[in-house]
Design a protein around this motif. Structure first.
Motif, PDB file in Angstrom:
ATOM      1  N   ALA A  41     136.216 -47.021 -39.483  1.00 17.59           N
ATOM      2  CA  ALA A  41     136.036 -47.667 -40.789  1.00 17.59           C
ATOM      3  C   ALA A  41     137.072 -47.155 -41.785  1.00 17.59           C
ATOM      4  O   ALA A  41     137.578 -47.919 -42.618  1.00 17.59           O
ATOM      5  CB  ALA A  41     134.624 -47.406 -41.311  1.00 17.59           C
ATOM      6  N   GLU A  42     137.410 -45.874 -41.698  1.00 16.06           N
ATOM      7  CA  GLU A  42     138.453 -45.323 -42.567  1.00 16.06           C
ATOM      8  C   GLU A  42     139.800 -45.940 -42.228  1.00 16.06           C
ATOM      9  O   GLU A  42     140.585 -46.296 -43.118  1.00 16.06           O
ATOM     10  CB  GLU A  42     138.525 -43.801 -42.413  1.00 16.06           C
ATOM     11  CG  GLU A  42     139.581 -43.158 -43.295  1.00 16.06           C
ATOM     12  CD  GLU A  42     139.762 -41.673 -43.030  1.00 16.06           C
ATOM     13  OE1 GLU A  42     140.911 -41.197 -43.090  1.00 16.06           O
ATOM     14  OE2 GLU A  42     138.750 -40.980 -42.756  1.00 16.06           O
ATOM     15  N   PHE A  43     140.076 -46.095 -40.946  1.00 13.80           N
ATOM     16  CA  PHE A  43     141.325 -46.711 -40.496  1.00 13.80           C
ATOM     17  C   PHE A  43     141.446 -48.140 -41.016  1.00 13.80           C
ATOM     18  O   PHE A  43     142.482 -48.539 -41.555  1.00 13.80           O
ATOM     19  CB  PHE A  43     141.380 -46.692 -38.973  1.00 13.80           C
ATOM     20  CG  PHE A  43     142.497 -47.507 -38.373  1.00 13.80           C
ATOM     21  CD1 PHE A  43     143.810 -47.058 -38.421  1.00 13.80           C
ATOM     22  CD2 PHE A  43     142.232 -48.722 -37.762  1.00 13.80           C
ATOM     23  CE1 PHE A  43     144.840 -47.815 -37.871  1.00 13.80           C
ATOM     24  CE2 PHE A  43     143.250 -49.478 -37.211  1.00 13.80           C
ATOM     25  CZ  PHE A  43     144.563 -49.027 -37.263  1.00 13.80           C
ATOM     26  N   PHE A  97     138.152 -45.999 -52.497  1.00 11.42           N
ATOM     27  CA  PHE A  97     138.299 -46.019 -51.044  1.00 11.42           C
ATOM     28  C   PHE A  97     136.950 -45.737 -50.388  1.00 11.42           C
ATOM     29  O   PHE A  97     136.578 -46.402 -49.416  1.00 11.42           O
ATOM     30  CB  PHE A  97     139.330 -44.971 -50.605  1.00 11.42           C
ATOM     31  CG  PHE A  97     139.762 -45.090 -49.165  1.00 11.42           C
ATOM     32  CD1 PHE A  97     141.040 -45.506 -48.857  1.00 11.42           C
ATOM     33  CD2 PHE A  97     138.903 -44.781 -48.115  1.00 11.42           C
ATOM     34  CE1 PHE A  97     141.460 -45.617 -47.528  1.00 11.42           C
ATOM     35  CE2 PHE A  97     139.301 -44.894 -46.789  1.00 11.42           C
ATOM     36  CZ  PHE A  97     140.582 -45.313 -46.501  1.00 11.42           C
ATOM     37  N   GLN A  98     136.226 -44.767 -50.901  1.00  7.34           N
ATOM     38  CA  GLN A  98     134.918 -44.428 -50.344  1.00  7.34           C
ATOM     39  C   GLN A  98     133.971 -45.620 -50.395  1.00  7.34           C
ATOM     40  O   GLN A  98     133.190 -45.850 -49.470  1.00  7.34           O
ATOM     41  CB  GLN A  98     134.308 -43.246 -51.092  1.00  7.34           C
ATOM     42  CG  GLN A  98     134.999 -41.917 -50.836  1.00  7.34           C
ATOM     43  CD  GLN A  98     134.304 -40.779 -51.562  1.00  7.34           C
ATOM     44  OE1 GLN A  98     133.380 -40.992 -52.335  1.00  7.34           O
ATOM     45  NE2 GLN A  98     134.751 -39.566 -51.300  1.00  7.34           N
ATOM     46  N   ALA A  99     134.038 -46.385 -51.477  1.00  7.59           N
ATOM     47  CA  ALA A  99     133.160 -47.547 -51.627  1.00  7.59           C
ATOM     48  C   ALA A  99     133.483 -48.611 -50.582  1.00  7.59           C
ATOM     49  O   ALA A  99     132.578 -49.199 -49.977  1.00  7.59           O
ATOM     50  CB  ALA A  99     133.281 -48.120 -53.027  1.00  7.59           C
ATOM     51  N   VAL A 100     134.778 -48.853 -50.348  1.00  8.79           N
ATOM     52  CA  VAL A 100     135.187 -49.848 -49.360  1.00  8.79           C
ATOM     53  C   VAL A 100     134.783 -49.390 -47.963  1.00  8.79           C
ATOM     54  O   VAL A 100     134.219 -50.163 -47.172  1.00  8.79           O
ATOM     55  CB  VAL A 100     136.703 -50.086 -49.431  1.00  8.79           C
ATOM     56  CG1 VAL A 100     137.158 -50.990 -48.290  1.00  8.79           C
ATOM     57  CG2 VAL A 100     137.087 -50.702 -50.769  1.00  8.79           C
ATOM     58  N   GLN A 101     135.057 -48.135 -47.643  1.00  8.92           N
ATOM     59  CA  GLN A 101     134.693 -47.614 -46.334  1.00  8.92           C
ATOM     60  C   GLN A 101     133.184 -47.673 -46.120  1.00  8.92           C
ATOM     61  O   GLN A 101     132.717 -48.009 -45.021  1.00  8.92           O
ATOM     62  CB  GLN A 101     135.189 -46.178 -46.176  1.00  8.92           C
ATOM     63  CG  GLN A 101     134.884 -45.578 -44.807  1.00  8.92           C
ATOM     64  CD  GLN A 101     135.441 -44.173 -44.649  1.00  8.92           C
ATOM     65  OE1 GLN A 101     136.395 -43.781 -45.339  1.00  8.92           O
ATOM     66  NE2 GLN A 101     134.852 -43.400 -43.743  1.00  8.92           N
ATOM     67  N   GLU A 156     131.070 -49.490 -43.069  1.00 14.54           N
ATOM     68  CA  GLU A 156     130.140 -48.752 -42.207  1.00 14.54           C
ATOM     69  C   GLU A 156     128.761 -49.404 -42.178  1.00 14.54           C
ATOM     70  O   GLU A 156     128.006 -49.219 -41.214  1.00 14.54           O
ATOM     71  CB  GLU A 156     130.044 -47.301 -42.672  1.00 14.54           C
ATOM     72  CG  GLU A 156     131.321 -46.500 -42.439  1.00 14.54           C
ATOM     73  CD  GLU A 156     131.204 -45.065 -42.921  1.00 14.54           C
ATOM     74  OE1 GLU A 156     130.111 -44.664 -43.366  1.00 14.54           O
ATOM     75  OE2 GLU A 156     132.216 -44.347 -42.861  1.00 14.54           O
ATOM     76  N   ASN A 157     128.434 -50.169 -43.211  1.00 13.31           N
ATOM     77  CA  ASN A 157     127.139 -50.847 -43.265  1.00 13.31           C
ATOM     78  C   ASN A 157     127.174 -52.253 -42.676  1.00 13.31           C
ATOM     79  O   ASN A 157     126.147 -52.930 -42.636  1.00 13.31           O
ATOM     80  CB  ASN A 157     126.640 -50.913 -44.718  1.00 13.31           C
ATOM     81  CG  ASN A 157     126.216 -49.552 -45.239  1.00 13.31           C
ATOM     82  OD1 ASN A 157     125.679 -48.737 -44.496  1.00 13.31           O
ATOM     83  ND2 ASN A 157     126.473 -49.303 -46.509  1.00 13.31           N
ATOM     84  N   ARG A 199     128.975 -59.843 -41.214  1.00 12.86           N
ATOM     85  CA  ARG A 199     127.574 -60.044 -41.581  1.00 12.86           C
ATOM     86  C   ARG A 199     127.039 -61.319 -40.924  1.00 12.86           C
ATOM     87  O   ARG A 199     126.032 -61.866 -41.348  1.00 12.86           O
ATOM     88  CB  ARG A 199     127.429 -60.144 -43.101  1.00 12.86           C
ATOM     89  CG  ARG A 199     127.987 -58.937 -43.858  1.00 12.86           C
ATOM     90  CD  ARG A 199     127.680 -58.998 -45.338  1.00 12.86           C
ATOM     91  NE  ARG A 199     128.418 -57.996 -46.081  1.00 12.86           N
ATOM     92  CZ  ARG A 199     128.056 -56.711 -46.180  1.00 12.86           C
ATOM     93  NH1 ARG A 199     126.966 -56.292 -45.578  1.00 12.86           N
ATOM     94  NH2 ARG A 199     128.797 -55.856 -46.887  1.00 12.86           N
ATOM     95  N   PHE A 200     127.721 -61.788 -39.880  1.00 14.41           N
ATOM     96  CA  PHE A 200     127.328 -63.008 -39.187  1.00 14.41           C
ATOM     97  C   PHE A 200     126.386 -62.745 -38.013  1.00 14.41           C
ATOM     98  O   PHE A 200     125.378 -63.410 -37.840  1.00 14.41           O
ATOM     99  CB  PHE A 200     128.559 -63.749 -38.641  1.00 14.41           C
ATOM    100  CG  PHE A 200     129.407 -64.373 -39.698  1.00 14.41           C
ATOM    101  CD1 PHE A 200     128.890 -65.303 -40.577  1.00 14.41           C
ATOM    102  CD2 PHE A 200     130.745 -64.040 -39.813  1.00 14.41           C
ATOM    103  CE1 PHE A 200     129.679 -65.891 -41.553  1.00 14.41           C
ATOM    104  CE2 PHE A 200     131.542 -64.624 -40.774  1.00 14.41           C
ATOM    105  CZ  PHE A 200     131.005 -65.549 -41.644  1.00 14.41           C
TER     106      PHE A 200
END
Length: 293
Positions: A121-123, A186-190, A194-195, A241-242
């Motif tokens: 997810a970070e990548f 960045f943390q918010a996007v990652q 992850e969710n 989310r599909f």
């Protein structure tokens, strides 16, 4: 069967030079470290190394308003670039491990460890956020004028005087581009990735290609429902989310090539180059439809 929804590119600027995470291109190189590069404007196709492709001078640097000297134009020069370099080895190790697991017939997404999922997810966030198109779109150095880490603008002015704006701009870039920056974007996007549901598309024969703006996403109104990134010529990752559950789906050759066409079908995209492990995949892409205008 897998049905592709409508895919959209964000294209805020005509940026020809770019920087791609080295791992994102090295995965498409052959044993000699070369990959095929097609220029969409001129229709030319030639081999190149990843190092010859993904760069833009001073892309992440923040310049002092009044540089102390000609040789000291930037705040902490190469700070962000060195940080990216330190993470690429970690990304590479993670991707190699994931691809090795995916090659097993009985592999499931649950076989990928929590740590590997976090790094992946970070990548993905790194590929998305560090690109010049996204930097131009989001205006990383034009963030909030509010307090920074408890210091008011007046206090920052006391410390840095006329360079307060330069310092603030540098901090804003760090919040966008460094995964571990406290309370960073960045943390918010990652965290969003992850969710989301993680799935993989695998090909047996045909190969995925990539480009100079490799992330494809599906967006409905303000919500991003799906992001895809070709990981290697054999595997494509999909945060979405599909789907009701996570899985690994082997897709037929025609589906792989339909995916590859998504890189050029949007005429308003600012893609300039396609990259592939084999030249044949690039040639097949234009056999019926002709070159993109």
């Amino acid at each position: 069967s897998f049905v592709y929804p409508c895919f959209y590119y964000i294209t805020p600027a005509n940026i020809r030079l770019f920087f791609l995470c080295g791992i994102a291109l090295k995965n498409f190189a052959n044993k000699n470290g070369m990959l095929w590069k097609r220029n969409l404007r001129y229709g030319t196709c030639k081999q190149a190394t990843p190092a010859q492709i993904g760069y833009k001078d001073f892309l992440y640097e923040t310049q002092w308003k009044n540089p102390p000297s000609a040789g000291r134009r930037f705040l902490l020069p190469n700070f962000l670039e060195h940080y990216f370099s330190s993470r690429e080895a970690i990304y590479n190790q993670c991707i190699l491990s994931i691809c090795r697991k995916l090659s097993f017939d009985n592999c499931r997404v649950s076989d990928i460890s929590i740590d590997e999922r976090r790094i992946l997810a970070e990548f993905m966030s790194n590929i998305l956020l560090r690109h010049p198109i996204m930097i131009s779109l989001m205006k990383y150095d034009e963030g909030s004028q509010n307090d920074i880490y408890g210091f008011s603008i007046d206090e920052l002015n006391m410390w840095f005087g006329s360079e307060t704006e330069s310092v603030r701009a540098f901090i804003e870039k760090c919040k966008w581009l460094i995964p571990r920056w406290p309370d960073g974007y960045f943390q918010a996007v990652q965290g969003q990735l992850e969710n989301m549901c993680l799935t993989f598309f695998a090909s047996k024969n045909a190969e995925f290609i990539t480009c100079d703006w490799p992330v494809i996403w599906v967006r409905y109104e303000e919500n991003i429902l799906c992001l895809l990134l070709p990981l290697t010529p054999k595997y494509c990752i999909c945060y979405n989310r599909f789907f009701p559950k996570e899985n690994i789906t082997v897709i037929p050759d025609d589906m792989v090539r339909r995916y590859n066409r998504l890189h050029i079908e949007k005429k308003f995209s600012s893609i300039s180059y396609l990259f592939a492990h084999n030249r044949e995949e690039l040639e097949l892409l234009f056999e019926k439809g002709g070159d993109a205008e």
